[in-house]
Design a protein around this motif. Structure first.
Motif, short mmCIF file in Angstrom:
data_model
loop_
_atom_site.label_atom_id
_atom_site.label_comp_id
_atom_site.label_asym_id
_atom_site.label_seq_id
_atom_site.Cartn_x
_atom_site.Cartn_y
_atom_site.Cartn_z
N ASP A 232 11.47 6.73 2.34
CA ASP A 232 10.99 7.06 1.00
C ASP A 232 11.68 6.18 -0.04
O ASP A 232 12.88 5.92 0.06
CB ASP A 232 11.29 8.54 0.73
CG ASP A 232 10.71 9.01 -0.59
OD1 ASP A 232 9.70 8.44 -1.03
OD2 ASP A 232 11.28 9.94 -1.18
N GLY A 233 10.91 5.73 -1.04
CA GLY A 233 11.52 4.96 -2.12
C GLY A 233 10.72 3.73 -2.50
O GLY A 233 9.61 3.51 -2.04
N LYS A 234 11.32 2.91 -3.36
CA LYS A 234 10.70 1.65 -3.81
C LYS A 234 11.01 0.56 -2.79
O LYS A 234 12.16 0.34 -2.43
CB LYS A 234 11.24 1.26 -5.17
CG LYS A 234 10.68 -0.04 -5.71
CD LYS A 234 9.22 0.12 -6.16
CE LYS A 234 9.11 0.90 -7.44
NZ LYS A 234 7.71 0.94 -7.96
N VAL A 235 9.94 -0.12 -2.35
CA VAL A 235 10.07 -1.16 -1.33
C VAL A 235 9.58 -2.50 -1.89
O VAL A 235 8.47 -2.58 -2.42
CB VAL A 235 9.26 -0.80 -0.06
CG1 VAL A 235 9.31 -1.94 0.96
CG2 VAL A 235 9.81 0.48 0.55
N VAL B 232 -0.80 -18.99 5.50
CA VAL B 232 -0.67 -18.12 4.34
C VAL B 232 0.71 -18.32 3.72
O VAL B 232 1.74 -18.00 4.33
CB VAL B 232 -0.86 -16.64 4.74
CG1 VAL B 232 -0.76 -15.74 3.52
CG2 VAL B 232 -2.21 -16.45 5.44
N LEU B 233 0.73 -18.89 2.52
CA LEU B 233 1.99 -19.07 1.78
C LEU B 233 2.46 -17.71 1.23
O LEU B 233 1.64 -16.81 1.02
CB LEU B 233 1.79 -20.09 0.67
CG LEU B 233 1.28 -21.47 1.13
CD1 LEU B 233 1.15 -22.41 -0.04
CD2 LEU B 233 2.20 -22.06 2.20
N PRO B 234 3.76 -17.56 0.97
CA PRO B 234 4.28 -16.23 0.62
C PRO B 234 3.69 -15.64 -0.65
O PRO B 234 3.40 -16.34 -1.62
CB PRO B 234 5.79 -16.50 0.46
CG PRO B 234 6.05 -17.71 1.28
CD PRO B 234 4.83 -18.55 1.15
N THR B 235 3.52 -14.33 -0.59
CA THR B 235 3.24 -13.52 -1.77
C THR B 235 4.20 -12.34 -1.74
O THR B 235 4.69 -11.96 -0.67
CB THR B 235 1.79 -13.03 -1.81
OG1 THR B 235 1.56 -12.28 -3.02
CG2 THR B 235 1.45 -12.15 -0.63
N VAL B 236 4.49 -11.77 -2.90
CA VAL B 236 5.48 -10.69 -2.97
C VAL B 236 4.88 -9.48 -3.69
O VAL B 236 3.88 -9.59 -4.41
CB VAL B 236 6.77 -11.15 -3.69
CG1 VAL B 236 7.43 -12.28 -2.93
CG2 VAL B 236 6.43 -11.60 -5.12
N GLY B 237 5.53 -8.34 -3.50
CA GLY B 237 5.05 -7.13 -4.15
C GLY B 237 6.11 -6.05 -4.13
O GLY B 237 7.09 -6.12 -3.40
N ALA B 238 5.91 -5.02 -4.97
CA ALA B 238 6.78 -3.85 -5.01
C ALA B 238 5.91 -2.62 -4.79
O ALA B 238 4.86 -2.47 -5.44
CB ALA B 238 7.50 -3.77 -6.35
N PHE B 239 6.35 -1.73 -3.91
CA PHE B 239 5.50 -0.61 -3.47
C PHE B 239 6.27 0.69 -3.44
O PHE B 239 7.49 0.72 -3.16
CB PHE B 239 4.93 -0.91 -2.08
CG PHE B 239 4.29 -2.26 -1.96
CD1 PHE B 239 3.01 -2.48 -2.44
CD2 PHE B 239 4.99 -3.33 -1.42
CE1 PHE B 239 2.42 -3.74 -2.37
CE2 PHE B 239 4.41 -4.58 -1.33
CZ PHE B 239 3.13 -4.79 -1.80
N ASP B 240 5.56 1.78 -3.70
CA ASP B 240 6.12 3.12 -3.60
C ASP B 240 5.80 3.69 -2.24
O ASP B 240 4.63 3.88 -1.89
CB ASP B 240 5.54 4.04 -4.68
CG ASP B 240 5.94 3.60 -6.08
OD1 ASP B 240 7.03 3.04 -6.24
OD2 ASP B 240 5.15 3.82 -7.02
#
Length: 219
Positions: free
Chosen positions: A189-192, A210-218
């Motif tokens: 559980d938490g922000k990833v 596929v070149l890198p992409t980033v993200g923040a997820f709950d």
């Protein structure tokens, strides 16, 4: 367990359905008792029977509320008895931007993009099935073809627990053995924070890098 704002949870089981079934059973039991049917114990617990009778005397709205109350309690018991996953509905959370992708494309172009997302749990019983405190990462390259092998991976870290890792997106479609370009990860559980990268080989010989992409997820 606390839930973060990005997550939408549904009720464990539709309360109206469970409530209706429970009340029908309880009402039938009350009728049997009132008719003098021999029974070792009352079918309806006295507290529940009194609650149903009190609600009926107040209004139809009160009866409907009690039905939902009984149904919710019964749904919890059924879920626990069957050891089912938490029931809920979530939506995919997109990475910050489409990943630049080279080596494949549409209409002969050698460049395209890959759309990527992560879906939190609990998402059950609707597919894709994702348990609570997990994320399902998935990617869709902008190329029309049948994937042959997946070389995609996701690097992730839970910034609350500092748990992390690099996992391959190696789930496959049963029977056909076709890569789904996805993977369910036990993130906690938490922000990833996550980064997706790698390549996909296709049956026609094309390779999407596929070149890198980033993200923040709950999660």
């Amino acid at each position: 367990m606390s839930r973060l704002p990005g997550k939408t949870l549904a009720r464990r089981i539709p309360a109206a359905i469970a409530g209706t079934a429970a009340v029908v059973a309880l009402t039938a039991g009350s009728a049997m008792i009132n008719a003098g049917t021999a029974a070792a114990e009352p079918v309806v617990p006295e507290g529940i029977a009194a609650l149903i009778a009190q609600a009926a005397a107040i209004s139809p709205e009160a009866s409907a509320a009690v039905q939902q109350l009984i149904g919710t309690a019964g749904a919890d018991q059924i879920t626990a008895a069957l050891d089912l996953p938490d029931i809920g509905v979530t939506k995919p959370q997109s990475f910050m931007y489409p990943a630049p992708t080279v080596g494949c494309g549409v209409a002969g172009e050698p460049v395209t993009v890959t759309l990527s997302s992560a879906q939190a749990g609990p998402n059950f019983p609707l597919p894709p099935w994702v348990e609570a405190d997990h994320l399902r990462f998935q990617a869709i390259p902008g190329y029309v073809g049948i994937p042959k092998t997946s070389g995609l991976s996701v690097a992730w870290i839970n910034i609350g627990t500092f748990k992390g890792g690099i996992v391959p997106l190696d789930e496959k479609l049963p029977v056909l053995d076709t890569p789904l370009l996805s993977k369910v990860v036990d993130t906690g559980d938490g922000k990833v924070f996550a980064a997706l990268f790698g390549n996909v080989d296709y049956a026609d010989g094309k390779t999407c890098i596929v070149l890198p992409t980033v993200g923040a997820f709950d999660a």
